[in-house]
Write a protein that holds these residues in place. Sequence first.
Motif, PDB file in Angstrom:
ATOM      1  N   PRO A 177       7.552 -15.981  23.639  1.00 40.59           N
ATOM      2  CA  PRO A 177       8.758 -16.780  23.358  1.00 40.59           C
ATOM      3  C   PRO A 177       9.777 -16.785  24.495  1.00 40.59           C
ATOM      4  CG  PRO A 177       8.116 -15.578  21.399  1.00 40.59           C
ATOM      5  CD  PRO A 177       7.214 -15.104  22.493  1.00 40.59           C
ATOM      6  N   TYR A 180       8.688 -19.222  27.147  1.00 42.89           N
ATOM      7  CA  TYR A 180       8.224 -20.551  26.750  1.00 42.89           C
ATOM      8  C   TYR A 180       8.891 -21.674  27.524  1.00 42.89           C
ATOM      9  CZ  TYR A 180       7.729 -24.921  24.372  1.00 42.89           C
ATOM     10  OH  TYR A 180       7.507 -26.250  24.138  1.00 42.89           O
ATOM     11  N   GLU A 196      14.548 -24.636  24.397  1.00 40.51           N
ATOM     12  CA  GLU A 196      15.217 -23.417  23.936  1.00 40.51           C
ATOM     13  C   GLU A 196      15.140 -23.291  22.411  1.00 40.51           C
ATOM     14  OE1 GLU A 196      16.365 -24.491  27.876  1.00 40.51           O
ATOM     15  OE2 GLU A 196      16.486 -25.637  25.996  1.00 40.51           O
ATOM     16  N   ALA A 199      11.612 -22.221  21.566  1.00 39.70           N
ATOM     17  CA  ALA A 199      11.464 -20.797  21.875  1.00 39.70           C
ATOM     18  C   ALA A 199      12.110 -19.938  20.796  1.00 39.70           C
ATOM     19  CB  ALA A 199      12.074 -20.503  23.236  1.00 39.70           C
ATOM     20  N   TYR A 202       9.930 -20.068  17.714  1.00 43.43           N
ATOM     21  CA  TYR A 202       8.715 -19.308  18.031  1.00 43.43           C
ATOM     22  C   TYR A 202       8.982 -17.813  17.886  1.00 43.43           C
ATOM     23  CZ  TYR A 202       4.802 -17.786  21.142  1.00 43.43           C
ATOM     24  OH  TYR A 202       3.692 -17.188  21.696  1.00 43.43           O
ATOM     25  N   ASP A 203      10.092 -17.348  18.445  1.00 43.38           N
ATOM     26  CA  ASP A 203      10.430 -15.930  18.372  1.00 43.38           C
ATOM     27  C   ASP A 203      10.674 -15.501  16.925  1.00 43.38           C
ATOM     28  OD1 ASP A 203      11.141 -13.376  19.624  1.00 43.38           O
ATOM     29  OD2 ASP A 203      13.175 -13.830  18.982  1.00 43.38           O
TER      30      ASP A 203
END
Length: 628
Positions: A177, A180, A196, A199, A202-203
């Motif tokens: 992440p 990314y 962003e 990311a 994703y995190d």
Amino acid sequence: MPAVAGMRKDSSGWEEVRVGEDGPEAVLAALDPEQREVALATQGPVCVVAGAGTGKTRAIAHRIAYAVRTGVISPGHVLAVTFTTRAAGELRARLRVLSGPAGDAQAVVARTFHSAALRQLQHFWPATVGGAPPAVLASKAGLLTEVARSTRQRVDTTGLRDVAAEIEWAKVMQVRPDDYAAMAAKWGRTPPLRAETVASLYDGYEQLRRERHLIDFESVLELTAAILAEDAVAGAAVRDRYRYFVVDEFQDVNPLQKLLLDTWLGERDEICVVGDPRQTIYSFAGATSAYLTGFTTQYPHATLLRLVRNYRSTPQVVALANRLSETTGNGRAGARPLAGAPEGPPLVAQCPKGPVPEFTEHDDETSEAAAVAARVRRMVSEGLRPRQVAVLLRTNAQTERFERAFAESGVPCQVRGAERYFDRPEVRQAMGLLRAAAKATPPRQTDVAGHPPRQAEPAALAEVRQVLAGLGLTREPPAGRGAARDRWESLAALAQLAEDVADTVPGAGIAEVAAELNRRAAIEHAPAVDGVTIASLHSAKGLEWDVVFLPGLTEGTLPIVHAETEEAVAEERRLLYVGVTRARQRVLLSWPLARAPGGQRNRKPSRFIEVMRARGRGPRNPMAGTRP
């Protein structure tokens, strides 16, 4: 005197394997010279570049059976890896037929990457990690929805599907992440949201997944590789069990799958890979043909073999595919070859002659679909079964007009690899809103003759557009590809349908538009038995039909509008190559000049049309027209 069947390597080196004439040689009897070479190459690293329709599954099945029957390898030590359960099943079926009297080859394990990895993960988890193994997520959507809600990110269901696809790409590319945004920019990705934001989602997704003791399909591969690499006992157990590897469709391997494969192998090199760089069509998901084309770099002592005899298609279809595969660079004739991506030798047809490919220009998309349906209807009346015909399309949004054309012509059809148009969630939602709008609209005013007044733009169209705009239909499509683009195209197709109805019935109101759309939905939902296949080019890979229609071949559709780089256009070319090579007997290609009847004729034929229509004769291949 016994015949020399092959070579076997033991602790003292290489030795000849001699068997009786009624022994393992029987496994080789049905193979052509190149397939026989593959079967005889039973030791060491082997790379087989196998063109479309050249019998690669037959070759690798015979290679495994021959290695087992000559004692090169025990069947229980073989792991054959495929990309689909269908391919694994086909390989197992061939091995059952090829098994010796004792049924030796039936003990060979043939599985997909994920199936093989999941079994190993579940087996070793209690001893290496402790406790019960985690459950496998069927979809990322649920967790992503929770993450978006908890972080107050306003993302609709379609956007979350695109984020899930982007996370899948990141995970197979081993991008975390935190990295990314930078890696997405480096690789030229077009994220569905700000990089962003992706990311962050994703995190959050990864954190929530771990907290709940869940794994996704990418985690299955990653964790299995980690356990086997870090736990000496587990790694040794797997490498003791599987000592002989065969990997099909090697051009579709992604970095995460390659990591797992290398972990399985350890320091050994008993691996045979089979693939075709001309059929690399999943680069957007992380797949790369670099492992196939670079195999002899990784293994300098590897045996490199090629299968070029095509047993699927007529010489006319094969010649068309060869002309297409010779085109490189930006897809135009005479363009520079793509660096580092050798395509291999041309295919050599082995089937009898057939009809020449047809190229047809149509006035618009509607007339093109109607012409395809009419042509199929004539073919069916002449004895062709509908299931022997396919219409292969670049995007799922194109399916609607062909579903409608076949329904109106009375030819059954079935959509493969995608929902039927009127079954798509966004279309069902729009239809419900249009029906509600029709009920809420007062009756239309008419003139003394009972006709509705003429309007510059029917009010019905304005209402339809308002409804669709509320569902996300904008004037311009979203950038890139993915679920958001598919949804936009579905809604745009519905808007076009409404416009067609308004053109057909002057002065039609929202009630008439909704009623006509309902009628079309009803006839297109008729059960399809023995029907024409309507499929995307991506979902058609691995399949074949007697007759293949390839419509909609315009610039912006194929190659797709967002294919802006040389490599992206090259992948579009490979996608069309896959479509052409699905045909056994006949290929019919076409393109429309306008979107709608009477519309501006500003569409240009695909650049690939010019290449495929080029006529040229190469030197006669002595193998042409022969059959083993």
